[in-house]
Design a protein around this motif. Structure first.
Motif, PDB file in Angstrom:
ATOM      1  N   ALA A  77       7.771  76.085  31.742  1.00 50.37           N
ATOM      2  CA  ALA A  77       6.328  76.898  31.663  1.00 50.37           C
ATOM      3  C   ALA A  77       6.351  77.785  32.693  1.00 50.37           C
ATOM      4  O   ALA A  77       5.678  78.997  32.548  1.00 50.37           O
ATOM      5  CB  ALA A  77       5.242  75.605  31.746  1.00 50.37           C
ATOM      6  N   LEU A 116       5.565  81.622  32.460  1.00 53.01           N
ATOM      7  CA  LEU A 116       4.378  82.308  33.288  1.00 53.01           C
ATOM      8  C   LEU A 116       4.933  83.447  34.059  1.00 53.01           C
ATOM      9  O   LEU A 116       4.376  84.586  33.978  1.00 53.01           O
ATOM     10  CB  LEU A 116       3.734  81.179  34.062  1.00 53.01           C
ATOM     11  N   HIS A 161      -0.650  72.226  27.711  1.00 54.97           N
ATOM     12  CA  HIS A 161      -0.069  71.146  27.939  1.00 54.97           C
ATOM     13  C   HIS A 161      -0.530  69.863  26.966  1.00 54.97           C
ATOM     14  O   HIS A 161      -0.507  69.047  27.651  1.00 54.97           O
ATOM     15  CB  HIS A 161       0.345  70.986  29.299  1.00 54.97           C
ATOM     16  N   VAL A 178       0.338  80.896  28.103  1.00 53.59           N
ATOM     17  CA  VAL A 178       1.974  80.176  28.379  1.00 53.59           C
ATOM     18  C   VAL A 178       1.778  78.920  27.368  1.00 53.59           C
ATOM     19  O   VAL A 178       0.805  78.253  27.332  1.00 53.59           O
ATOM     20  CB  VAL A 178       2.108  79.834  29.775  1.00 53.59           C
ATOM     21  N   ASN A 179       2.597  78.829  26.486  1.00 48.17           N
ATOM     22  CA  ASN A 179       2.669  77.655  25.678  1.00 48.17           C
ATOM     23  C   ASN A 179       3.974  77.009  25.631  1.00 48.17           C
ATOM     24  O   ASN A 179       4.886  77.393  25.046  1.00 48.17           O
ATOM     25  CB  ASN A 179       2.368  78.069  24.046  1.00 48.17           C
ATOM     26  N   THR A 180       3.945  75.879  26.161  1.00 45.73           N
ATOM     27  CA  THR A 180       5.261  74.987  26.154  1.00 45.73           C
ATOM     28  C   THR A 180       4.973  73.511  25.322  1.00 45.73           C
ATOM     29  O   THR A 180       5.915  72.712  25.564  1.00 45.73           O
ATOM     30  CB  THR A 180       5.596  74.704  27.526  1.00 45.73           C
ATOM     31  N   SER A 224      -2.115  77.878  30.636  1.00 44.30           N
ATOM     32  CA  SER A 224      -0.800  77.291  30.017  1.00 44.30           C
ATOM     33  C   SER A 224      -1.397  75.911  29.325  1.00 44.30           C
ATOM     34  O   SER A 224      -2.131  75.199  29.722  1.00 44.30           O
ATOM     35  CB  SER A 224      -0.248  76.573  31.393  1.00 44.30           C
TER      36      SER A 224
END
Ligand code: DGY
Length: 321
Positions: A111, A115, A210, A236-238, A208
Motif C-alpha cells: 500500500a 501510495l 483496507h 490506493v487500493n490493496t 487508502s
C-alpha cells in the motif's frame, strides 16, 4: 489423529507449507498450480475431508450447495473470504477459517509502495527510462505530488489499516480513518476518527482502502464518493477490486478530480482492467499485497494451524463460519 485426514491444497504454496501439510495430512498438492473450476472443486470434494484454498477458488452458493458432505473444513490461505459464501457453507455444516494478522505488514508495504508510486509517478518514470525515452531533464519534468505532511484517509482500520497508519506516520502524514467502531486511544495513536465515510472523504488528500468486500462495501468508491474527495486526491487500493467502481474511477482520473491511483486489486482478476493501461498516472500491481516469502510461509502455517486445531477437536483460532 489416528488416520490422517485427506487434505486438498488447491494451489502451489510455499515449500515449507507443503512439507508440513505432507507430514501431517494425506495431502493432495497441485505442483502445476492449475486453477480449479467450480466443477473441479465439486469433483475433488468427494475425495477429501478438508480443503486449503486461496481467494482464487470460488465457493459461491452454487458450489457450496454441490460440495460433497465429506468436506468438513475450508481453511483459507487468505484473510479475505469474499470468495466464500459463508452462509451457504455454514448451512452445510462446513467450518471456514482465514489467515488474519500474518499478512498485515506485507500488505501495508505494498500500500505504501502504491501510495508513493502513484504520487511520484513511478510507473511513468520507469517506462521512460526502461524504453530509452528519457531524453531531457528540467525542473518542470515529471513533477509529482509530495507525500510528506499530507492527510491520509484510511477506510477500514483493522490490522492492515493500522500498520498502514504507522508506516504513513513515518512520512509525517496526518492520519484520519473511518471504521465500523472507533479504536481505543492506544491503537488510534492520534489518528482522527470519522464516524461517517463522507466526512473522511472530504479531508482525504490520499485515500487508502483496507476494508473487506462485503454487501455493504461493494462499490464504496462510486462517482459520488470520488466527487467528495479534495481535488487532486490519490486513491490506493490493496483490499479488493469490488470496493471500487472502476468506471467512476476512470471518469475521476479523466476529469482530473483524482490525480493518480495505486491499484493492487481489480474487479476482474487475473487480468485487471485494460482501460487503466492508457492512464500513466495509474500505478498497478497484480494482487501481490501478501506476496513475500515470509508472509507466504506465515499464511500457510496459519491455515495449517487452523486445520490442526479442527482435527484435534479444538476450535480453530480463525474461524469465520
Ligand atoms: C488475502 O489474503 O485476502 C489476499 O488478498 C491474498 O489472497
Amino acid at each position: 489423529m489416528s488416520e490422517k485426514p485427506v487434505l486438498w491444497v488447491t494451489r502451489k504454496l510455499s515449500a515449507s507449507t507443503e512439507a508440513r501439510a505432507a507430514r501431517d495430512y494425506c495431502v493432495i498438492l497441485n505442483p502445476d498450480d492449475t486453477l480449479a473450476s467450480a466443477d473441479d472443486i465439486v469433483e475433488m470434494s468427494r475425495k477429501v475431508d478438508a480443503i486449503l484454498p486461496c481467494h482464487s477458488e470460488i465457493f459461491d452458493r452454487d458450489v457450496a450447495g454441490r460440495l460433497a458432505s465429506r468436506v468438513r473444513i475450508i481453511a483459507n490461505h487468505s484473510v479475505g473470504v469474499d470468495h466464500c459464501d459463508l452462509e451457504a457453507l455454514s448451512s452445510r455444516g462446513i467450518v471456514v477459517t482465514n489467515t488474519p494478522d500474518v499478512l498485515s505488514d506485507a500488505t501495508a508495504e505494498i500500500a505504501m509502495l502504491l501510495l508513493l508510486g502513484a504520487a511520484r509517478r513511478a510507473a511513468e518514470g520507469d517506462i521512460l527510462v526502461r524504453n530509452g525515452q528519457w531524453r531531457s531533464w528540467s525542473p518542470s519534468f515529471m513533477v509529482g505530488h509530495q507525500v510528506t505532511g499530507k492527510r491520509l484517509g484510511i477506510v477500514g482500520m483493522g490490522r492492515v489499516g493500522q500498520v498502514m497508519a504507522r508506516r504513513a506516520a513515518g512520512f509525517d502524514m496526518e492520519i484520519h480513518y473511518h471504521n465500523r467502531s472507533r479504536l481505543d486511544p492506544e491503537l488510534e495513536n492520534g489518528a482522527v476518527f470519522h464516524a461517517e465515510l463522507d466526512s473522511l472523504l472530504e479531508v482525504s488528500e490520499f485515500l487508502s482502502l483496507h476494508c473487506p468486500a462485503t454487501a455493504e462495501t461493494r462499490g464504496l468508491m462510486n462517482a459520488r464518493a470520488f466527487s467528495m474527495l479534495p481535488d487532486n486526491a490519490i486513491l490506493v487500493n490493496t483490499a479488493r477490486g469490488a470496493l471500487v467502481d472502476e468506471s467512476a474511477l476512470l471518469e475521476a482520473l479523466d476529469s482530473g478530480k483524482v490525480a493518480a491511483a495505486g491499484l493492487d486489486c481489480f474487479q476482474t482478476e487475473p487480468g485487471g482492467n485494460p482501460a487503466f493501461a492508457g492512464h500513466p498516472n495509474v500505478f498497478m500491481l497484480p494482487h501481490i499485497g501478501s506476496a513475500t516469502f515470509e508472509t507466504r510461509d506465515a499464511m500457510g502455517f496459519r491455515a495449517l494451524d487452523n486445520l490442526d486445531a479442527y482435527f484435534s477437536g479444538r476450535e480453530p483460532r480463525d474461524r469465520v463460519a
